[in-house]
Structures are given as C-alpha cells and as structure tokens.
Design an enzyme around this catalytic site. Structure first.
Site, PDB file in Angstrom:
ATOM      1  N   ASP A   1     -37.617  -9.084 -81.811  1.00  0.00           N
ATOM      2  CA  ASP A   1     -37.267 -10.294 -82.560  1.00  0.00           C
ATOM      3  C   ASP A   1     -38.084 -11.487 -82.055  1.00  0.00           C
ATOM      4  O   ASP A   1     -37.793 -12.044 -80.997  1.00  0.00           O
ATOM      5  CB  ASP A   1     -35.754 -10.543 -82.381  1.00  0.00           C
ATOM      6  CG  ASP A   1     -35.267 -11.782 -83.104  1.00  0.00           C
ATOM      7  OD1 ASP A   1     -36.095 -12.499 -83.693  1.00  0.00           O
ATOM      8  OD2 ASP A   1     -34.044 -12.039 -83.079  1.00  0.00           O
TER       9      ASP A   1
ATOM     10  N   ASP B   1     -27.429 -17.863 -89.426  1.00  0.00           N
ATOM     11  CA  ASP B   1     -28.551 -17.686 -88.512  1.00  0.00           C
ATOM     12  C   ASP B   1     -29.125 -19.085 -88.293  1.00  0.00           C
ATOM     13  O   ASP B   1     -29.760 -19.648 -89.181  1.00  0.00           O
ATOM     14  CB  ASP B   1     -29.574 -16.746 -89.166  1.00  0.00           C
ATOM     15  CG  ASP B   1     -30.902 -16.685 -88.409  1.00  0.00           C
ATOM     16  OD1 ASP B   1     -30.993 -17.277 -87.317  1.00  0.00           O
ATOM     17  OD2 ASP B   1     -31.835 -16.050 -88.923  1.00  0.00           O
TER      18      ASP B   1
ATOM     19  N   GLU C   1     -28.594 -12.403 -81.867  1.00  0.00           N
ATOM     20  CA  GLU C   1     -29.452 -12.201 -83.047  1.00  0.00           C
ATOM     21  C   GLU C   1     -29.910 -10.745 -83.221  1.00  0.00           C
ATOM     22  O   GLU C   1     -29.797 -10.199 -84.315  1.00  0.00           O
ATOM     23  CB  GLU C   1     -30.659 -13.147 -82.995  1.00  0.00           C
ATOM     24  CG  GLU C   1     -30.274 -14.561 -83.368  1.00  0.00           C
ATOM     25  CD  GLU C   1     -31.317 -15.597 -83.005  1.00  0.00           C
ATOM     26  OE1 GLU C   1     -32.455 -15.237 -82.671  1.00  0.00           O
ATOM     27  OE2 GLU C   1     -30.981 -16.804 -83.047  1.00  0.00           O
TER      28      GLU C   1
ATOM     29  N   LYS D   1     -33.800 -26.371 -81.329  1.00  0.00           N
ATOM     30  CA  LYS D   1     -33.027 -25.249 -80.778  1.00  0.00           C
ATOM     31  C   LYS D   1     -33.473 -24.949 -79.342  1.00  0.00           C
ATOM     32  O   LYS D   1     -32.687 -24.517 -78.517  1.00  0.00           O
ATOM     33  CB  LYS D   1     -33.222 -24.024 -81.663  1.00  0.00           C
ATOM     34  CG  LYS D   1     -32.455 -22.804 -81.229  1.00  0.00           C
ATOM     35  CD  LYS D   1     -32.557 -21.726 -82.270  1.00  0.00           C
ATOM     36  CE  LYS D   1     -32.020 -20.409 -81.792  1.00  0.00           C
ATOM     37  NZ  LYS D   1     -32.171 -19.360 -82.810  1.00  0.00           N
TER      38      LYS D   1
END
Ligand code: AMP
Length: 564
Positions: free
Chosen positions: A168, A6, A145, A68
């Site tokens: 999420d 992850d 994810e 990211k």
C-alpha cells in the site's frame, strides 16, 4: 447510519454498505475522490476538496494539503489568520464527506469506521479519532488501511482462502501487510511500513530534478511558483503511466525551461526511494514467517502504485506481475464499508472474524545490571510487534534505588534496544513505600485494544495502589475545555454552500487559468467569467446550470485543448 471512510494523504473517500454490497459515495461534485485539501478565505469561509485545491493555486498561503503526515503532532497551520492542527483540518475533510454522504443516502450519518495507515502510531490514531469527533462522527472503529484493502479483495473475489501481501503506497505513507483468509477468519500475520515515504516523494524528486537541470535554487522561488513546479511535476509523474517520455515545462521568472525525461532516467533517479520500499516488505515476510512463494496474491493499493516505476519494482521483487482485483484508489474505502456491513451483522455478508496485529513493539525504560554496574536507559518490551490484538501483557519491575519514593513508568514505542531511541508516548508515576532497592514490585500492564489504542495500568503490589491511563502524548494533550472550544471554533467557520460548490470551483479555476494564460485567452476567460457572474447574480438555477456548462466547456478548451 454508519459509513466507512478512507482518510487519505492526498485524497479521501467514503463508502457504505447497502443492499448487500459496498458502494462508494460520490461527493457533491459527483466524484469519488475528494482531495484532502482545506482552504480558508479571509472572511472565514472554508473550502474542502477540489475547490480548496483550486483555491490553493491562487492562494497557497490560505490552503493546506498533505496534513495527514502531521497528524498527532503539534504542528499548526495558519490559514487566513486562523490556526489549525492537522486533526482539525482532517476534521473539516471528514465533515465534508459526512455531509455528502447524508445528502446521497438521505439520512443522517452519525458513525464512521475510519482507516489509518497500519504504521500510524498511537498518537496519530488518537488524533484521527478526534478528527472524527470534530466532524460530529462517532468513530466506532479505526481500521488499518491494508486490512481494509485485503477485506475488499478477500470478500470481493469469490472469497477463496488465500494468503495476501498488501503493498500500500499512498501519497505520504507506505504499508506492507501479510494477511490470510481461511474459512471464517481473516488473520493479519504481520505489518511493516514507513510513515515517511509515499507518492509525494516521487513527485518531489521530479521537482528537484527539474530545478537542478534548470539551475534554479529552490530557496529562490516563492511559494506560488514552487507550487506550480510541484503541480507540473505531479502531472508529469502521472503521465508516465501512459508515456515513456514526458516534457516538463514551467515558467520561472519569465523563463520556461523545458526538461525532457525518459521513464528509464526517472527510474534510475528513483533507485533510493525504491530501495526504501524493499525493507518493510522483507521485514513483514520475516515477521510473518512466510516465504515469498507462499503468497497467493499481491494486492496493490494506494494511488502511487499506479506509477510504472513502482509496479516494475514490485514485479521484480516478487518475480511476478501483481493482480489488480480492486481499484487501488477505492479498495480501502470499500473494505471499510464491508467492515461496516460486518459490524451491523448484515446477513448478506459472509461472517468473518478479523484478527489484527499491533505494528510496533511497546515497552518501557528500565535499569539493567550489565555485570559490573546498573545501567539505565534500557528498553523492556512489553508487547512485541505483530502480536495479535486485542492483547494485554504484564511485566513486573522493581525499585531501582534505596529509599525510592516513586516509580516512574515511561511508555515507549519502537524497536531499539536503548529507550532513548524509541518514541515516548507518555509517562506515569505512582508512590511506593520507602525501603531498600528491589523491595517494591510494580506491575505494568499494557492493553492494546482492537483499534490499536493503548491503555496502561500500573499496580504497586504492596499497597494495592493503581494508576490507569489511556496514553496521550503529553505535549499533545488537550483539555476537555480546549477540545470543546476548538470544536466550537470549527462550527463558526462558514462553509461554502453545497449547491454552490460546482459554481465556485469553475470560478476559481477560471481565475487560475487567467493568471496562467496570455493575452488572447485572458480576454476569453475574462468575458466568460463576467458572463457567469452575471447569471449567478440572477439566481435562476436552470440558467446557472446552463451557464456553468458553457463556462466549463470554455475553460476545458483552454486548459486541455478539449473541444466538446
Ligand atoms: P492516495 O494517498 O492513495 O490517494 O495516493 C495518492 C498518490 O498517488 C499521490 O502521490 C499521487 O501522485 C499518486 N498517483 C495517483 N495517480 C497516479 C498515477 N496515475 N501515476 C502515478 N502516481 C499517481
């Protein structure tokens, strides 16, 4: 060995499938979470994770985090005179996770399944794949994810058939997915999200509130003070998980303004951010054709769902309290590891066929006759969003002008009716025989594979000429030589030796606390650091271990007021 990773905005973690179950792999410091932070010192030594974050407090300009968010873009980070793209910084984080996994598992790790936000576009996915390659990992699958999180929940609970909504909210991104597990099939029905909202925005809001109340203009602060304010805001935000009121206090130019804030006040200030979370939820339900009452389980994933403001918002929105079947920090990595088990066809794991969908519409630009004249710039969808992948779809277009010599195909992603509002992923062109308008037909085929990577093929029917490309953003495209050179550069960066990591971390922490402290504590820290450096120079491992424990204890007392 294959592991699941992850790769988060704030933290990353790795997991593997062993002895019939998914297991989190601890890092070199024995912790599950490795902060996604990279720091490079002037002699080219790279630090990753907690040590890098600690270095960042002292050397913010040599340290990068939250990269990211810039994956798949051209943004360059300059750390100690060296340039890095987000994918290279991610590559360094992945390399560190790979090494930790190798040391923990006692065997080489060569392959990985890496998760990405479902809402990551094609460029961001490809950048993630390259990051893996830069770390020496074959990326055998990119998994969304929320899909990974739902696998962790579905497989983790007794595996009962159920419809899930995965909410999420990570550090920098937000994804909502609706999935269903029935019998041997895990089907993703819809994905929606926003790449530009996450826990960091809730921290930034607190920073802004603080500076506004302290009447300090953000532009007047240097990077270091700004980082300190941010860090304090982050700590206060997390403290709301335990308290209804927090006090934020940070020295700015010798003044320490104190702000008391209640959860209710903060919640009110968050209204705009919370509103942004509502839209993707509604869209995913609409796209999946599912009513809220038909959802069996709401799964909260991502560190920011620990925020009471967010949880309360979710409870209100869904009219019930979401269940916590998995740790929101670990669900995605565990799901990726379960996926590793499925890939390896491990007999201990229930065989599940996973069907996923593409989160965006993909299309091209065309000329449309509006009844009076030809109007350019219209969007022709080829693969509609939330179509099950892998998928291949073809549309035929015709020459738009007399004596046209080529047909250009713009590869676009997005939902807007007009092409220019959508994201241009790439362009390709083929020659066509000259003739009157509308004579030549060209087939455009989009193929979206299981990793959500896009391949485009164009085919001129009359000549049989074909062009095929795996779409890469033109500006972002790097040649093979450049990729090799970049890889080589990363290899040359020195790494802080693994077994020195815990020592380095406490040294850096001591330096930071020294700077943050006043006279009395400074003397204590100075003495403790000198003592530790003396022992380090002696190179006796047992002595070093003992001395590090002493130093950690001293620093804990100063930082947290903890007495052991
Ligand atoms: P992730 O990308 O899933 O690691 O999520 C990171 C985000 O979760 C960051 O913005 C953190 O500030 C946030 N976070 C982690 N723990 C907490 C907590 N206890 N309360 C509020 N936010 C948290």
């Amino acid at each position: 060995m294959l592991i699941g990773i992850d790769l988060g905005t704030t933290n990353s973690l790795a997991a593997c499938f062993r002895d019939g179950k998914a297991e989190i792999i601890p890092n070199r410091l024995g912790k599950h979470l490795t902060p996604s932070v990279v720091s490079v010192d002037p002699d080219g030594t790279v630090y990753v994770g907690e040590t890098a974050r600690e270095r960042g407090a002292l050397h913010p300009l040599e340290t990068a985090g939250v990269f990211k968010r810039s994956m798949g873009t051209e943004r360059e980070y300059v750390l100690s005179g060296r340039k890095f793209r987000a994918e290279e910084l991610s590559g360094l984080v992945l390399r560190s996770l790979k090494e930790d996994a190798e040391s923990y598992l006692g065997e080489p790790v060569t392959e990985a399944i890496i998760s990405v936000p479902a809402y990551f576009n094609d460029m961001q996915r490809k950048a993630t794949k390259r990051a893996g390659e830069l770390a020496g990992l074959k990326v055998s699958r990119i998994i969304n994810e929320p899909t990974a999180a739902a696998i962790a929940c579905g497989m983790g609970s007794r595996g009962e058939d159920a419809r899930y909504l995965v909410f999420d909210l990570g550090g920098g991104t937000f994804d909502v997915s609706i999935l269903e597990l029935y019998g041997p099939i895990m089907e993703v029905h819809a994905i929606a999200g926003d790449n530009f909202i996450g826990g960091e925005d809730f921290t930034q809001l607190l920073c802004n509130m603080y500076l506004e109340r302290a009447a300090v203009a953000p532009e007047s602060l240097d990077v270091r003070t700004m980082n300190e304010v941010y860090k304090m805001a982050e700590a206060c935000k997390c403290a709301f998980s335990e308290r209804n009121e927090v006090t934020m206090c940070c020295p700015i130019d010798g003044h320490a303004y104190e702000m008391k804030l209640t959860l209710a006040e903060y919640e009110k200030a968050c209204a705009g951010l919370l509103e942004k979370l509502r839209r993707p939820v509604e869209r995913s339900l609409r796209d999946a054709g599912v009513k809220l009452s038909e959802i069996d389980q709401i799964v909260l994933v991502g560190g920011a769902t620990r925020l009471p403001v967010v949880r309360r918002f979710v409870s209100k929105l869904f009219g019930r309290i979401p269940g916590f079947t998995v740790d929101p920090d670990e669900a995605v990595a565990l799901g990726a590891a379960l996926q590793c088990g499925m890939k390896a066809r491990d007999k201990e794991i229930r065989e599940v066929v996973l069907t996923d969908v593409c989160p965006f519409t993909l299309g091209t630009e065309v000329l449309v006759n509006n009844g009076l004249f030809d109007e350019s710039g219209h969007y022709l969808p080829i693969i509609e969003r939330n179509t099950v992948i892998p998928v291949s779809r073809t549309q035929t277009v015709y020459t738009a002008h007399d004596n046209q010599t080529r047909v250009n195909v713009k590869v676009l992603q997005g939902e807007s009716r007009m092409a220019y509002n959508n994201l241009l992923l790439g362009e390709l062109s083929v020659p066509v025989p000259v003739g009157p308008k509308g004579k030549e037909a060209v087939e455009i085929t989009y193929t979206y594979d299981i990793n959500s990577l896009l391949e485009v093929q164009i085919h001129v029917l009359s000549t049989g000429v074909r062009r095929k490309v795996i779409i890469q953003n033109e500006q972002n495209r790097i040649s093979e030589e450049e990729a090799a050179a970049r890889m080589e550069n990363l290899q040359y960066l020195k790494q802080n030796p693994r077994d020195d990591e815990a020592n380095r971390l406490q040294l850096l922490r001591g330096e930071r606390l020294y700077e943050e402290s006043t006279v009395n504590n400074r003397t204590v820290i100075d003495r403790a650091l000198m003592e530790f450096e003396r022992v380090l120079a002696g190179q006796d491992r047992t002595e070093i271990e003992r001395a590090r424990k002493r130093l950690t204890k001293t620093l804990d007392e100063i930082e947290f007021g903890v007495k052991h």
